[in-house]
Scaffold this active site. Structure first.
Site, PDB file in Angstrom:
ATOM      1  N   GLY A 240       0.823  -1.214   0.000  1.00  0.00           N
ATOM      2  CA  GLY A 240       0.000   0.000   0.000  1.00  0.00           C
ATOM      3  C   GLY A 240       0.854   1.260   0.000  1.00  0.00           C
ATOM      4  N   GLU A 257      -6.918  -0.092   1.721  1.00  0.00           N
ATOM      5  CA  GLU A 257      -7.365  -0.849   2.905  1.00  0.00           C
ATOM      6  C   GLU A 257      -6.227  -1.786   3.246  1.00  0.00           C
ATOM      7  OE1 GLU A 257     -10.193  -0.475   4.452  1.00  0.00           O
ATOM      8  OE2 GLU A 257     -11.135   0.850   2.998  1.00  0.00           O
ATOM      9  N   CYS A 291      -8.217  -8.788   8.053  1.00  0.00           N
ATOM     10  CA  CYS A 291      -7.473  -7.585   8.442  1.00  0.00           C
ATOM     11  C   CYS A 291      -7.980  -7.021   9.766  1.00  0.00           C
ATOM     12  CB  CYS A 291      -7.544  -6.552   7.335  1.00  0.00           C
ATOM     13  SG  CYS A 291      -9.204  -6.336   6.710  1.00  0.00           S
TER      14      CYS A 291
HETATM   15  P1  NAD Z   1      -0.036  -8.027  -0.962  1.00  0.00           P
HETATM   16  O1  NAD Z   1      -0.157  -6.632  -0.546  1.00  0.00           O
HETATM   17  O2  NAD Z   1       1.290  -8.582  -1.259  1.00  0.00           O
HETATM   18  O3  NAD Z   1      -0.945  -8.332  -2.246  1.00  0.00           O
HETATM   19  C1  NAD Z   1      -2.253  -7.813  -2.435  1.00  0.00           C
HETATM   20  C2  NAD Z   1      -2.495  -7.610  -3.925  1.00  0.00           C
HETATM   21  O4  NAD Z   1      -1.568  -6.660  -4.444  1.00  0.00           O
HETATM   22  C3  NAD Z   1      -2.300  -8.868  -4.775  1.00  0.00           C
HETATM   23  O5  NAD Z   1      -3.246  -8.814  -5.831  1.00  0.00           O
HETATM   24  C4  NAD Z   1      -0.887  -8.692  -5.295  1.00  0.00           C
HETATM   25  O6  NAD Z   1      -0.625  -9.382  -6.491  1.00  0.00           O
HETATM   26  C5  NAD Z   1      -0.827  -7.205  -5.535  1.00  0.00           C
HETATM   27  N1  NAD Z   1       0.501  -6.608  -5.478  1.00  0.00           N
HETATM   28  C6  NAD Z   1       1.583  -7.070  -4.811  1.00  0.00           C
HETATM   29  N2  NAD Z   1       2.613  -6.203  -4.964  1.00  0.00           N
HETATM   30  C7  NAD Z   1       2.155  -5.177  -5.725  1.00  0.00           C
HETATM   31  C8  NAD Z   1       2.739  -3.960  -6.201  1.00  0.00           C
HETATM   32  N3  NAD Z   1       3.976  -3.636  -5.899  1.00  0.00           N
HETATM   33  N4  NAD Z   1       1.977  -3.131  -6.942  1.00  0.00           N
HETATM   34  C9  NAD Z   1       0.697  -3.431  -7.223  1.00  0.00           C
HETATM   35  N5  NAD Z   1       0.094  -4.570  -6.811  1.00  0.00           N
HETATM   36  C10 NAD Z   1       0.817  -5.427  -6.064  1.00  0.00           C
HETATM   37  O7  NAD Z   1      -0.737  -8.819   0.175  1.00  0.00           O
HETATM   38  P2  NAD Z   1      -0.591 -10.380   0.430  1.00  0.00           P
HETATM   39  O8  NAD Z   1       0.835 -10.768   0.609  1.00  0.00           O
HETATM   40  O9  NAD Z   1      -1.393 -11.110  -0.564  1.00  0.00           O
HETATM   41  O10 NAD Z   1      -1.329 -10.428   1.812  1.00  0.00           O
HETATM   42  C11 NAD Z   1      -0.612 -10.337   3.008  1.00  0.00           C
HETATM   43  C12 NAD Z   1      -0.978  -9.121   3.779  1.00  0.00           C
HETATM   44  O11 NAD Z   1      -2.006  -8.342   3.171  1.00  0.00           O
HETATM   45  C13 NAD Z   1      -1.541  -9.462   5.122  1.00  0.00           C
HETATM   46  O12 NAD Z   1      -0.545  -9.732   6.050  1.00  0.00           O
HETATM   47  C14 NAD Z   1      -2.356  -8.230   5.440  1.00  0.00           C
HETATM   48  O13 NAD Z   1      -1.545  -7.228   5.997  1.00  0.00           O
HETATM   49  C15 NAD Z   1      -2.774  -7.703   4.143  1.00  0.00           C
HETATM   50  N6  NAD Z   1      -4.181  -7.891   3.880  1.00  0.00           N
HETATM   51  C16 NAD Z   1      -5.058  -6.925   4.267  1.00  0.00           C
HETATM   52  C17 NAD Z   1      -6.382  -7.057   3.966  1.00  0.00           C
HETATM   53  C18 NAD Z   1      -7.406  -6.021   4.344  1.00  0.00           C
HETATM   54  O14 NAD Z   1      -8.573  -6.242   4.096  1.00  0.00           O
HETATM   55  N7  NAD Z   1      -7.021  -4.877   4.881  1.00  0.00           N
HETATM   56  C19 NAD Z   1      -6.811  -8.174   3.277  1.00  0.00           C
HETATM   57  C20 NAD Z   1      -5.881  -9.138   2.891  1.00  0.00           C
HETATM   58  C21 NAD Z   1      -4.565  -8.969   3.169  1.00  0.00           C
END
Ligand code: NAD
Length: 485
Positions: A240, A257, A291
C-alpha cells in the site's frame, strides 16, 4: 498431490468484452490450500494485456454505450449482476472455499451473500448521486455542482476474501459510472474470473469491466499506467505504501485498505463467556486471515487467566478440515508461505516467554493447516502483540489500570478496528471515542454492512469503503457557473 478440478471452471481473463484464454500463454497454477492440489492454471497477464485492458476501459468510459447510459439503466445492470450471482451462489461459495480455504459456512453464509447485497446497495445509489446548489455572493449567477466519475479505476485485491472485497470496490466504482480493470490476488483468482463471466452475461458494455490475472508485476503495471485515474487497493501495508508513493508522484486518486492488529478490551465487569465466544469468532474467522481480526486481548488482571483458559479451550475444540466438509469450523491458511509465517510467530511467542496454551496435535496431510495458538501473559513489547500475523495466533495481555487501556490499545502502527467488551455502556463508549481505529464494535463479533463506512486510521489505510463514502471516493466534484445577466 491430489488434483482437485472444479467442474465448470472459468479461467479466462476478460479484456474489452472478450474472454482471453490461457492457451499459448504463460500460466500460473492456483491450488486448493486444504490439499495442496492444483485446481486450475490461469493466464499470467503481459504488459500488452494490461495496456489492452486499460485502453478498452478508457474507450468504454468515453462511449455512449456506458457514459450515455441513463442512471436507471446502469442500476439495472448492477441489479442483474446481483441476481446472476445470487442464482449461482452455491457454485461461487464452493469455488471460494476450494481456492481460498474458507469453510463453506463463511463462503456461503457470509462472503457471497455480502457481495450480492453490496451490488444491490450500490445499484440503489446510482440514481441518488446528487450535486448541490449554493448561494454564492456573486450577483446574477446560478451555481451548482455535479459529481462525476473519475475514469479508469484499477481494483487490486487480496486473497483472504477475494470475491467480497472485489465487489466492495466494483459495485461503487460502476455505480458512479467509472470503468475498471481488476487484478485479483495470484493465490485466489477463480471467483473473480467466474464473476467476469457473469459481467458479460449481465450485459455490461464491452470494456466497462476488464480482468487481468497474475502476480505483483501485473499490479505494478496497472498502478503505473498513465491512463489509470484511480487505484483502489486492499492488501499489505508495505505494498500500500509503494502504491501510494507512485500514485502521489502521478497524482492519481488512491484508496487503501491495509493491515490491522485489532485490540479487544475486556473490562472487569464484562460477560466473560460472551466475550470468549465473540472473540473466538473475531479472532479465528477465516483462520485469522482477516485484516480486522481480534488479535490482542487486554483483560483485567483479575480475569486474565479465566479468559485465556476459556479462549484456548474454545479454540482447541474447533474442528479443522477441508472447507467443503460441513462440520469444518477452521480451514487451512491460503498458502504454505502463510502457514510457515504463522508457525514462525508461534515459535517467536514461545521464545519471547509468553505462555502457550495446549494445542491439539495436527494430523498429517498436504494442506496448509495451522492449529490455533493462544498465548497468555503477553506483554506490550512482544512481537506477537505488535505485528500483524494474519493467522490463528492470539495474544492475551493482563491490565491493572483501566486508565491506561486506550493508550495501550493505541500503541500500534495500525488503526483498522477495535472491540470493547463491558457491561457498563458509558465506559465502553468513552473508550470507543479514545481508541484510534476506523471501526469500533461494542460487545459484538466483527460485522460489516454495505451502509457502514469501512477503513483504517494510521498505517491501516487511506479513505473509506462502503456507504456514501465509497461513492465519494469514486467520484469528483465539478462546479458549474451560469451567468443569469
Ligand atoms: P499483498 O499486498 O502482497 O498483495 C495484495 C495484492 O496486491 C495482490 O493482488 C498482489 O498481487 C498485488 N501486489 C503485490 N505487490 C504489488 C505492487 N507492488 N503493486 C501493485 N500490486 C501489487 O498482500 P498479500 O501478501 O497477498 O497479503 C498479506 C498481507 O495483506 C496481510 O498480512 C495483510 O496485511 C494484508 N491484507 C489486508 C487485507 C485487508 O482487508 N485490509 C486483506 C488481505 C490482506
Amino acid at each position: 498431490m491430489a488434483e482437485h478440478r472444479h467442474p465448470d471452471l472459468h479461467t479466462d481473463m476478460l479484456i474489452d468484452g472478450a474472454p482471453v484464454p490461457a492457451a499459448g500463454r504463460a500460466v500460473r497454477a492456483t491450488v486448493d490450500p486444504a490439499t495442496g492440489g492444483v485446481i486450475a492454471e490461469v493466464p499470467e497477464a503481459t504488459a500488452a494485456d494490461v495496456d489492452a485492458a486499460v485502453a478498452a476501459a478508457a474507450r468504454a468510459f468515453g462511449s455512449d454505450a456506458w457514459g450515455g447510459l441513463l442512471p436507471a439503466a446502469r442500476a439495472r445492470l448492477l441489479l442483474r449482476l446481483a441476481d446472476l450471482l445470487e442464482a449461482d451462489a452455491e457454485a461461487f461459495a464452493a469455488l471460494e472455499t476450494t481456492d481460498q480455504g474458507q469453510p463453506l459456512a463463511v463462503s456461503a453464509g457470509f462472503s457471497v451473500p455480502n457481495a450480492v447485497e453490496h451490488l444491490r446497495y450500490y445499484a440503489g445509489w446510482v440514481t441518488k448521486i446528487t450535486g448541490v446548489t449554493a448561494p454564492l455572493s456573486v450577483p446574477d449567477v446560478d451555481y451548482r455542482t455535479r459529481r462525476e466519475p473519475l475514469g479508469v479505476c484499477a481494483l487490486i485485491t487480496p486473497w483472504n476474501f477475494p470475491l467480497m472485497i472485489l465487489v466492495w470496490k466494483l459495485a461503487p466504482a460502476l455505480a458512479a459510472g467509472n470503468t475498471v480493470v481488476v487484478k485479483p490476488a495470484e493465490q485466489t483468482p477463480l471467483t473473480t474470473l467466474r464473476l467476469a463471466a457473469l459481467v458479460r452475461e449481465a450485459g455490461f458494455p464491452d470494456g466497462v469491466v476488464n480482468v487481468v490475472t497474475g502476480g505483483p508485476e501485473v499490479g505494478r503495471a496497472l498502478v503505473a499506467h498513465p491512463d489509470v485515474a484511480k487505484v483502489s487497493f486492499t492488501g499489505s501495508t508495505e505494498v500500500g505504501r509503494e502504491i501510494a508513493a507512485g500514485a502521489g508522484r502521478d497524482l492519481k486518486r488512491v484508496s487503501l485498505e491495509l493491515g490491522g492488529k485489532a485490540p479487544s478490551i475486556i473490562t472487569a465487569d464484562a460477560d466473560i463467556d460472551a466475550a470468549v465466544a465473540g472473540n473466538l469468532m473475531g479472532g479465528l474467522l477465516n483462520s485469522g486471515q482477516v485484516c480486522a481480526a481480534y488479535t490482542r486481548f487486554y483483560v483485567d488482571a483479575a480475569r486474565h487467566d479465566e479468559f485465556a483458559e476459556k479462549l484456548a479451550a474454545g479454540a482447541a475444540s474447533m474442528k479443522l478440515g477441508h472447507g467443503l466438509d460441513g462440520a469444518t469450523r477452521l480451514g487451512p491458511l491460503v498458502s504454505a508461505e502463510q502457514r510457515d509465517r504463522a508457525e514462525e510467530y508461534v515459535r517467536i511467542g514461545r521464545e519471547e516467554g509468553a505462555h502457550l496454551h495446549d494445542r491439539a496435535p495436527l494430523e498429517d496431510g498436504d494442506g496448509y493447516f495451522v492449529r490455533p495458538a493462544v498465548f497468555s501473559g503477553v506483554t506490550d513489547g512482544m512481537r506477537i502483540a505488535r505485528e500483524e500475523i494474519f493467522g490463528p495466533v492470539l495474544s492475551v495481555l493482563p491490565y491493572d489500570d483501566p486508565d491506561e487501556l486506550a493508550a495501550r490499545a493505541n500503541d500500534s502502527r495500525y488503526g483498522l478496528a477495535a472491540v470493547i467488551w463491558s457491561r457498563d455502556i458509558g465506559t465502553a463508549n468513552r473508550l470507543a471515542a479514545r481508541v484510534r481505529a476506523g471501526t469500533v464494535w461494542i460487545n459484538m463479533p466483527p460485522m460489516l454492512d454495505a451502509a457502514a463506512a469501512w477503513g483504517g486510521m494510521k498505517d491501516s489505510g487511506l479513505g473509506r469503503e462502503m456507504g456514501w463514502s465509497a461513492i465519494e471516493a469514486f467520484t469528483q466534484v465539478k462546479s458549474i457557473w451560469t451567468s443569469l445577466a
